[in-house]
Design a protein around this motif. Structure first.
Motif: not given
Lengths: 302, 302
Positions: A72-96
């Motif tokens: 809903r908010s378009g945020v990755l919640l520190d996925p184990p498979n994407l090491q050490s990224w933490g929470n990333v607001a990927i939808v905002d980053l790509v849309r911008d």
């Protein structure tokens, strides 16, 4: 009208373009190099999107990624498979960067939607997709619409409890399905108990060749998987199970076993009333599904 | 516009009238006397419908009944609770007499729809209703719409396997939830192991009073029920669990236990993200739900 799909994985990132009938017209992949940080991977994604744009004008983008994430908010919640990224607001980053509407969903859900809309589940009212590879993931599409659930965890049957107080497997429930029926589980037993260095694939190939120990092991694994699917039958009773993932590659051998064992565990009136089929898409499933998801989000402006 | 609902049970048959906002305006019940044959019970139903018609003009009818049944063809499939009836084309039989469109669904699904549309689940996107009484039955309503499944067996979680090769209970899977978490299961253990003639209710009342053996037994029963509900979370991840049925009568004691135990068995990111609530409707749930189901079937002519 074209739509772009992005499949962000721990090893590779893929970008593709679909048309209004969900046909994949173009695609390209690159290493995601997640260890270099999310800013680096975003640069890789933007490069792929720019090249796609040279071929097709797309007016929205769907992204799929490994969970957990908040669709809903378009945020990755520190996925184990994407090491050490933490929470990333990927939808905002790509849309911008790209200035078109962007949508996020998890990768198993994307694959489910691709199969339901244009793949092996096309034409069925209710489609349950399950991928068996490192883990066990699913997606549920009812009347063409993806059901993601309150917390986005519909289809997370890897965490379904099938053995109370059973084996512990990473951050899952004790006795969870994934501890018994995933590629990881099968590979572990193959190596530790039988010394088959080729893991899950070697076990399956030995079973196909007729080796009795391997037949017994595959039979046991398919029994656990069938318990999980029979539980899905008594929860949402889908019209078809679409099976994908590395473990299911030898589907001509595995699907009949899985089908028989699942049917043994449902009400008599249900036996034979739902189908089993092998996924139509392989590595392109995520891109097609993510783009399909975005293309179905009508009347959305930035 | 008014709609009639019929709740056909093994002991009683109930007929009621709802308005367009699903409010129950009128209802009456009678003994169904199923042992006298389905023709007799139909006569009882027609009498109740005639009296309802003296008060309200209804233009469609919904019927709920114990499963198994085929909601698409409107046929009861020899339900164990309606002894020796065999297959009865109840929708045709009622429509031929009353001359309005008639629809059939199972009783747990009807109760689920009543709770989702106008009861304890109103306002939630995705509602999972579970009744714990003689058996364990459920219904699933997503975005106001009942999901019945390919063979009409969505929500049949009484047959969900939670203990591989576990206890056998009537015609269910070995190790099925209903063998561990139903009123029947709780009553059996209460009588056989503890000599509590009052069965499930006595066990719950002793637990509330603080008797340690009873507390342990209720705790064990709620643990099994929580495994079933946690498995539902990882399958469709509903926004709310609405709990009903005789066993849940002491909901002020049982719901907090069930909620805590379910939350212990879901992903960290999901803990606390879904609600638990007690059913708003009691014996009228079936009538309201059946009528609601019929009223939602728009633009249907005979």
């Amino acid at each position: 009208m074209y739509t772009a799909g992005i499949d962000l994985g721990g090893t590779r990132v893929r970008v593709g373009i679909i048309d209004e009938e969900y046909r994949l017209l173009y695609w390209e992949e690159a290493f995601s190099e997640v260890g270099l940080g999310y800013e680096h991977t975003l640069t890789v994604i933007f490069g792929l999107l720019d090249r796609a744009k040279e071929k097709y004008v797309y007016n929205r983008i769907g992204i799929c990624a490994p969970g957990p994430l908040d669709h809903r908010s378009g945020v990755l919640l520190d996925p184990p498979n994407l090491q050490s990224w933490g929470n990333v607001a990927i939808v905002d980053l790509v849309r911008d960067r790209v200035n078109v509407p962007v949508f996020l969903l998890n990768d198993a859900n994307a694959a489910a939607l691709s199969e339901a809309r244009s793949g092996a589940g096309k034409g069925y009212e209710s489609v349950w997709f399950t991928t068996v590879s490192t883990g066990v993931g699913s997606g549920y599409v009812h009347e063409g619409k993806l059901i993601q659930g309150a917390g986005g965890c519909a289809g997370e049957i890897g965490n379904m409890i099938i053995v109370p107080d059973g084996a512990v497997h990473s951050n899952l429930n004790p006795g969870a399905l994934e501890a018994y029926a995933s590629g990881t589980a099968l590979t572990r037993i193959s190596i530790e108990k039988y010394g088959w260095a080729g893991g899950a694939q070697e076990a399956i190939e030995r079973a196909i060749a007729g080796e009795k120990e391997a037949i017994k092991l595959i039979d046991q694994t398919m029994t656990y998987l069938a318990i999980g699917l029979a539980n899905v039958v008594h929860t949402v009773n889908p019209d078809v199970f679409v099976m994908g993932g590395g473990v299911m590659t030898h589907h001509e051998y595995l699907l009949p076993i899985l089908k028989a064992k699942t049917n043994e565990r449902v009400y008599d009136s249900l036996k034979g009333t739902f189908d089993f089929t092998y996924a139509a898409y392989g590595v392109e499933a995520g891109v097609i599904g993510a783009a399909t998801y975005a293309s179905l989000k009508l009347n959305v402006t930035i």
